[in-house]
Motif scaffolding. Structure first.
Motif, short mmCIF file in Angstrom:
data_model
loop_
_atom_site.label_atom_id
_atom_site.label_comp_id
_atom_site.label_asym_id
_atom_site.label_seq_id
_atom_site.Cartn_x
_atom_site.Cartn_y
_atom_site.Cartn_z
N VAL A 85 24.14 -2.83 8.97
CA VAL A 85 22.83 -2.49 9.52
C VAL A 85 22.58 -0.99 9.40
CG1 VAL A 85 21.49 -2.34 11.66
CG2 VAL A 85 22.68 -4.47 11.07
N GLY A 86 23.59 -0.19 9.72
CA GLY A 86 23.45 1.26 9.62
C GLY A 86 23.13 1.69 8.20
N GLN A 87 23.74 1.05 7.21
CA GLN A 87 23.46 1.38 5.81
C GLN A 87 22.00 1.07 5.46
OE1 GLN A 87 27.12 -0.85 4.16
NE2 GLN A 87 26.69 0.70 2.61
N LEU A 88 21.47 -0.03 5.99
CA LEU A 88 20.12 -0.44 5.63
C LEU A 88 19.06 0.33 6.40
CD1 LEU A 88 20.73 -4.29 5.36
CD2 LEU A 88 20.42 -2.67 3.48
N LEU A 89 19.34 0.68 7.65
CA LEU A 89 18.38 1.48 8.41
C LEU A 89 18.31 2.91 7.88
CD1 LEU A 89 19.02 0.30 12.10
CD2 LEU A 89 17.14 -0.34 10.57
N GLN A 90 19.40 3.37 7.28
CA GLN A 90 19.44 4.67 6.62
C GLN A 90 18.96 5.80 7.54
OE1 GLN A 90 17.14 3.31 3.06
NE2 GLN A 90 18.93 3.92 1.89
N GLU A 91 19.41 5.73 8.78
CA GLU A 91 19.07 6.75 9.76
C GLU A 91 20.33 7.47 10.21
OE1 GLU A 91 16.05 7.73 11.05
OE2 GLU A 91 15.17 6.46 9.49
N ASP A 92 20.22 8.76 10.42
CA ASP A 92 21.34 9.52 10.98
C ASP A 92 21.28 9.39 12.51
OD1 ASP A 92 23.51 11.15 11.25
OD2 ASP A 92 22.39 13.02 11.03
N SER A 93 21.47 8.16 12.95
CA SER A 93 21.31 7.81 14.37
C SER A 93 22.16 6.58 14.65
CB SER A 93 19.83 7.51 14.66
OG SER A 93 19.65 7.00 15.97
N PRO A 94 22.78 6.49 15.84
CA PRO A 94 23.60 5.32 16.15
C PRO A 94 22.79 4.02 16.10
CG PRO A 94 23.98 7.07 17.75
CD PRO A 94 22.81 7.49 16.93
N VAL A 95 23.47 2.94 15.73
CA VAL A 95 22.87 1.61 15.73
C VAL A 95 22.96 1.03 17.14
CG1 VAL A 95 23.08 -0.75 14.86
CG2 VAL A 95 23.38 1.20 13.30
N CYS A 96 21.83 0.51 17.63
CA CYS A 96 21.78 -0.15 18.94
C CYS A 96 21.40 -1.61 18.73
CB CYS A 96 20.75 0.53 19.85
SG CYS A 96 21.02 2.30 20.08
N HIS A 97 21.75 -2.45 19.71
CA HIS A 97 21.45 -3.88 19.65
C HIS A 97 20.25 -4.15 20.55
CE1 HIS A 97 21.98 -8.00 21.41
NE2 HIS A 97 22.05 -8.30 20.13
N PHE A 98 19.17 -4.67 19.98
CA PHE A 98 18.00 -5.00 20.78
C PHE A 98 18.20 -6.34 21.49
CE2 PHE A 98 13.18 -6.14 20.44
CZ PHE A 98 13.04 -6.00 21.80
N HIS A 99 18.37 -7.41 20.72
CA HIS A 99 18.69 -8.71 21.33
C HIS A 99 19.24 -9.65 20.25
CE1 HIS A 99 14.29 -9.46 20.25
NE2 HIS A 99 14.92 -10.37 19.57
N THR A 100 19.83 -10.75 20.71
CA THR A 100 20.28 -11.83 19.82
C THR A 100 19.71 -13.14 20.30
OG1 THR A 100 22.30 -10.76 19.03
CG2 THR A 100 22.30 -13.16 19.06
N LYS A 101 19.32 -13.99 19.35
CA LYS A 101 18.80 -15.32 19.66
C LYS A 101 19.72 -16.38 19.06
CE LYS A 101 14.86 -14.43 17.53
NZ LYS A 101 14.65 -12.97 17.40
N LEU A 102 20.02 -17.41 19.82
CA LEU A 102 20.63 -18.62 19.27
C LEU A 102 19.49 -19.59 19.02
CD1 LEU A 102 23.02 -20.50 18.58
CD2 LEU A 102 23.03 -21.19 20.99
#
Length: 285
Positions: A85-102
């Motif tokens: 995810v960090g590679q695809l967001l391409q931001e110099d910023s930590p990756v956070c988790h918004f939510h997950t759905k089953l």
């Protein structure tokens, strides 16, 4: 799967098309563990919501925010997920988790999802930058045309946000714009097998048909955000907390952990399902 990394071609495909499929990101053994836990988890089932499509068929989903010390949390927090995810967001910023759905589409009764962009929902949470939001779908069962796999309009993330409004009990995109997109860009059926991962941009237009087959279609969809992407109307807090990464082997080693205290979303608390401001935004007929 240690030290998994996307290659330059995959990143370029994501930027051009708005999505990529990574085959076998999770092993058969890992997926079996996830699927059986999902089937047997009474807390997960107790917190499931039913959403009706325009025909009255139901899709069942359980949604929570904070990834914990359980088998689902270890998938969400796994090194291969967060680093990709960090590679695809391409931001110099930590990756956070918004939510997950089953997502639980049962045979014969699992409903459709109307054409939409995830940012069509998340705009109401007032996230500022759609490019810093994305989702990862992990197939727990086979997803194909017969059981309602995800359909995407290739490259549609470059359209920007399209107006959304209600379609049944779901929020759907302006069908005039969707039809223009379908005449302009390619429609792709994302048929994936258990363990495959579909990474997609928050503005990618997508839908799925009802599950009219004899087989279930279950998947996990984890949504991630760059920490620098502020959400001015989001009451949960996980979207601004950097993911505490666990090694990839943690998922198979997990054998205990409570899900009782997970911060599940209740249907009545979902800002995307509140009508204020949506009523006249879209033509859904």
């Amino acid at each position: 799967m240690g030290n998994f990394s996307l290659n330059a071609s995959q990143i370029a495909d994501y930027n051009r098309d708005g999505y990529i499929v990574v085959k076998s990101l999770f092993s058969t053994q890992e997926v079996e563990k996830l699927y059986h836990t999902a089937l047997e988890n009474s807390v997960m089932q107790k917190n499931a919501m039913d959403l009706n499509d325009q025909t009255g068929k139901k899709t069942k989903l359980s949604l929570w925010f904070t990834p914990g010390d359980d088998v689902f949390g270890y998938l969400i927090r796994s090194e291969r997920m967060v680093n990709s995810v960090g590679q695809l967001l391409q931001e110099d910023s930590p990756v956070c988790h918004f939510h997950t759905k089953l997502m639980q589409k049962e045979p014969k009764v699992g409903g459709a999802w109307e054409w939409h962009q995830d940012y069509g929902y998340w705009y109401k949470n007032q996230f500022i930058f759609p490019d810093q939001l994305m989702s990862v779908m992990i197939a727990l069962t086979t997803a194909n045309k017969e059981n309602g796999c995800l359909q995407v309009i290739k490259g549609s993330h470059k359209m920007g946000r399209v107006n959304h409004g209600f379609a049944g009990e779901q929020v759907g995109a302006d069908m005039e714009m969707v039809n223009h997109a379908l005449k302009t860009m390619e429609l792709v059926y994302c048929e994936i097998e258990p363990g495959d991962a579909l990474f997609f941009h928050s503005n990618l237009m997508h839908r799925s048909e009802a599950n009219l087959s004899d087989h279930p279609r279950w998947s996990l969809i984890s949504c991630y955000n760059s920490q620098t992407n502020l959400a001015y109307a989001e009451t949960s807090t996980s979207w601004r907390v950097p993911v505490s990464i666990v090694p990839d082997h943690a998922l198979l080693e997990w054998n205990a952990g409570s899900f009782e205290n997970a911060d599940f979303l209740k249907k009545e608390n979902d800002p995307a399902l509140k009508t204020t401001g949506w009523e006249n935004e879209v033509k859904t007929s």
